[in-house]
Scaffold this motif. Sequence first.
Motif, PDB file in Angstrom:
ATOM      1  N   TRP A  16      31.105  59.599 -93.280  1.00  0.00           N
ATOM      2  CA  TRP A  16      30.404  59.296 -92.026  1.00  0.00           C
ATOM      3  C   TRP A  16      29.164  58.452 -92.303  1.00  0.00           C
ATOM      4  O   TRP A  16      28.896  57.480 -91.600  1.00  0.00           O
ATOM      5  CB  TRP A  16      30.003  60.587 -91.301  1.00  0.00           C
ATOM      6  CG  TRP A  16      29.055  60.294 -90.196  1.00  0.00           C
ATOM      7  CD1 TRP A  16      29.368  59.853 -88.937  1.00  0.00           C
ATOM      8  CD2 TRP A  16      27.626  60.336 -90.251  1.00  0.00           C
ATOM      9  NE1 TRP A  16      28.217  59.627 -88.205  1.00  0.00           N
ATOM     10  CE2 TRP A  16      27.136  59.918 -89.000  1.00  0.00           C
ATOM     11  CE3 TRP A  16      26.704  60.686 -91.239  1.00  0.00           C
ATOM     12  CZ2 TRP A  16      25.772  59.840 -88.715  1.00  0.00           C
ATOM     13  CZ3 TRP A  16      25.365  60.609 -90.960  1.00  0.00           C
ATOM     14  CH2 TRP A  16      24.899  60.196 -89.700  1.00  0.00           C
ATOM     15  N   LYS A  17      28.405  58.797 -93.341  1.00  0.00           N
ATOM     16  CA  LYS A  17      27.149  58.103 -93.625  1.00  0.00           C
ATOM     17  C   LYS A  17      27.382  56.629 -93.923  1.00  0.00           C
ATOM     18  O   LYS A  17      26.611  55.773 -93.483  1.00  0.00           O
ATOM     19  CB  LYS A  17      26.431  58.785 -94.800  1.00  0.00           C
ATOM     20  CG  LYS A  17      25.093  58.171 -95.176  1.00  0.00           C
ATOM     21  CD  LYS A  17      24.051  58.323 -94.101  1.00  0.00           C
ATOM     22  CE  LYS A  17      22.650  58.027 -94.560  1.00  0.00           C
ATOM     23  NZ  LYS A  17      22.373  56.665 -94.991  1.00  0.00           N
ATOM     24  N   SER A  18      28.444  56.302 -94.630  1.00  0.00           N
ATOM     25  CA  SER A  18      28.707  54.885 -94.904  1.00  0.00           C
ATOM     26  C   SER A  18      29.027  54.131 -93.621  1.00  0.00           C
ATOM     27  O   SER A  18      28.600  52.982 -93.454  1.00  0.00           O
ATOM     28  CB  SER A  18      29.820  54.717 -95.939  1.00  0.00           C
ATOM     29  OG  SER A  18      31.053  55.146 -95.418  1.00  0.00           O
ATOM     30  N   ARG A  19      29.730  54.770 -92.675  1.00  0.00           N
ATOM     31  CA  ARG A  19      29.986  54.133 -91.373  1.00  0.00           C
ATOM     32  C   ARG A  19      28.691  54.027 -90.578  1.00  0.00           C
ATOM     33  O   ARG A  19      28.441  53.017 -89.918  1.00  0.00           O
ATOM     34  CB  ARG A  19      31.047  54.909 -90.591  1.00  0.00           C
ATOM     35  CG  ARG A  19      32.444  54.765 -91.179  1.00  0.00           C
ATOM     36  CD  ARG A  19      33.523  55.327 -90.290  1.00  0.00           C
ATOM     37  NE  ARG A  19      33.314  56.694 -89.872  1.00  0.00           N
ATOM     38  CZ  ARG A  19      33.745  57.770 -90.528  1.00  0.00           C
ATOM     39  NH1 ARG A  19      34.403  57.635 -91.657  1.00  0.00           N
ATOM     40  NH2 ARG A  19      33.517  58.971 -90.055  1.00  0.00           N
ATOM     41  N   ALA A  25      28.396  49.423 -84.216  1.00  0.00           N
ATOM     42  CA  ALA A  25      28.097  49.388 -82.782  1.00  0.00           C
ATOM     43  C   ALA A  25      26.846  48.568 -82.478  1.00  0.00           C
ATOM     44  O   ALA A  25      26.613  48.197 -81.332  1.00  0.00           O
ATOM     45  CB  ALA A  25      27.914  50.819 -82.259  1.00  0.00           C
ATOM     46  N   GLY A  26      26.030  48.320 -83.484  1.00  0.00           N
ATOM     47  CA  GLY A  26      24.770  47.609 -83.259  1.00  0.00           C
ATOM     48  C   GLY A  26      23.742  48.463 -82.538  1.00  0.00           C
ATOM     49  O   GLY A  26      22.774  47.950 -81.980  1.00  0.00           O
ATOM     50  N   ALA A  27      23.920  49.762 -82.569  1.00  0.00           N
ATOM     51  CA  ALA A  27      23.019  50.675 -81.850  1.00  0.00           C
ATOM     52  C   ALA A  27      21.607  50.676 -82.421  1.00  0.00           C
ATOM     53  O   ALA A  27      20.648  50.975 -81.718  1.00  0.00           O
ATOM     54  CB  ALA A  27      23.586  52.089 -81.853  1.00  0.00           C
ATOM     55  N   ARG A  28      21.460  50.342 -83.695  1.00  0.00           N
ATOM     56  CA  ARG A  28      20.132  50.339 -84.309  1.00  0.00           C
ATOM     57  C   ARG A  28      19.566  48.932 -84.492  1.00  0.00           C
ATOM     58  O   ARG A  28      18.585  48.746 -85.200  1.00  0.00           O
ATOM     59  CB  ARG A  28      20.179  51.095 -85.640  1.00  0.00           C
ATOM     60  CG  ARG A  28      20.481  52.575 -85.448  1.00  0.00           C
ATOM     61  CD  ARG A  28      20.355  53.388 -86.723  1.00  0.00           C
ATOM     62  NE  ARG A  28      20.875  52.769 -87.919  1.00  0.00           N
ATOM     63  CZ  ARG A  28      22.165  52.777 -88.294  1.00  0.00           C
ATOM     64  NH1 ARG A  28      23.054  53.385 -87.553  1.00  0.00           N
ATOM     65  NH2 ARG A  28      22.545  52.192 -89.417  1.00  0.00           N
ATOM     66  N   GLU A  63      23.844  52.717 -74.657  1.00  0.00           N
ATOM     67  CA  GLU A  63      24.974  52.071 -73.987  1.00  0.00           C
ATOM     68  C   GLU A  63      25.896  51.384 -74.991  1.00  0.00           C
ATOM     69  O   GLU A  63      27.124  51.489 -74.889  1.00  0.00           O
ATOM     70  CB  GLU A  63      24.467  51.092 -72.937  1.00  0.00           C
ATOM     71  CG  GLU A  63      23.833  51.786 -71.748  1.00  0.00           C
ATOM     72  CD  GLU A  63      23.140  50.842 -70.775  1.00  0.00           C
ATOM     73  OE1 GLU A  63      23.156  49.607 -70.993  1.00  0.00           O
ATOM     74  OE2 GLU A  63      22.575  51.356 -69.785  1.00  0.00           O
ATOM     75  N   ARG A  64      25.320  50.696 -75.987  1.00  0.00           N
ATOM     76  CA  ARG A  64      26.135  50.059 -77.026  1.00  0.00           C
ATOM     77  C   ARG A  64      26.909  51.105 -77.826  1.00  0.00           C
ATOM     78  O   ARG A  64      28.087  50.923 -78.132  1.00  0.00           O
ATOM     79  CB  ARG A  64      25.272  49.214 -77.961  1.00  0.00           C
ATOM     80  CG  ARG A  64      24.825  47.895 -77.360  1.00  0.00           C
ATOM     81  CD  ARG A  64      24.205  46.972 -78.395  1.00  0.00           C
ATOM     82  NE  ARG A  64      23.054  47.523 -79.080  1.00  0.00           N
ATOM     83  CZ  ARG A  64      21.811  47.498 -78.606  1.00  0.00           C
ATOM     84  NH1 ARG A  64      21.560  46.954 -77.421  1.00  0.00           N
ATOM     85  NH2 ARG A  64      20.818  48.005 -79.305  1.00  0.00           N
ATOM     86  N   LEU A  65      26.232  52.202 -78.160  1.00  0.00           N
ATOM     87  CA  LEU A  65      26.873  53.269 -78.932  1.00  0.00           C
ATOM     88  C   LEU A  65      28.037  53.869 -78.157  1.00  0.00           C
ATOM     89  O   LEU A  65      29.137  54.036 -78.690  1.00  0.00           O
ATOM     90  CB  LEU A  65      25.836  54.343 -79.283  1.00  0.00           C
ATOM     91  CG  LEU A  65      26.321  55.499 -80.144  1.00  0.00           C
ATOM     92  CD1 LEU A  65      26.784  55.000 -81.510  1.00  0.00           C
ATOM     93  CD2 LEU A  65      25.212  56.531 -80.292  1.00  0.00           C
ATOM     94  N   LEU A  66      27.820  54.184 -76.891  1.00  0.00           N
ATOM     95  CA  LEU A  66      28.878  54.776 -76.073  1.00  0.00           C
ATOM     96  C   LEU A  66      30.050  53.811 -75.884  1.00  0.00           C
ATOM     97  O   LEU A  66      31.213  54.218 -75.963  1.00  0.00           O
ATOM     98  CB  LEU A  66      28.321  55.215 -74.721  1.00  0.00           C
ATOM     99  CG  LEU A  66      27.361  56.409 -74.765  1.00  0.00           C
ATOM    100  CD1 LEU A  66      26.687  56.597 -73.409  1.00  0.00           C
ATOM    101  CD2 LEU A  66      28.095  57.676 -75.196  1.00  0.00           C
ATOM    102  N   ALA A  67      29.774  52.550 -75.651  1.00  0.00           N
ATOM    103  CA  ALA A  67      30.824  51.554 -75.411  1.00  0.00           C
ATOM    104  C   ALA A  67      31.642  51.261 -76.672  1.00  0.00           C
ATOM    105  O   ALA A  67      32.805  50.879 -76.577  1.00  0.00           O
ATOM    106  CB  ALA A  67      30.202  50.266 -74.880  1.00  0.00           C
TER     107      ALA A  67
END
Length: 91
Positions: A16-19, A25-28, A63-67
Amino acid sequence: MSFMLTRIHVQDYEAWKSRFDADAAGARSRAKAHRILRSADDPNDVFIQVQFASREDAIAARERLLASGVLERVDVQAGPAVAEEAETVAY
């Protein structure tokens, strides 16, 4: 200052950490900092705090994370929620 807060349960923390680090998602992309905490009782129970300069940046990140659909790969326990700092006290 605003935050996106999420609690998830993962099957394999290292995978998970590598993902997470890849941030597909570009969330950060507009984040100022992040913090990852792991439960002392179950290290696959993960708490994520991402800091943003504004509420708007945090909402856009959520919103980016959810999408993106990336949360479908984990067991979401809570969030992602956007919160604003009310108080910080250091001891």
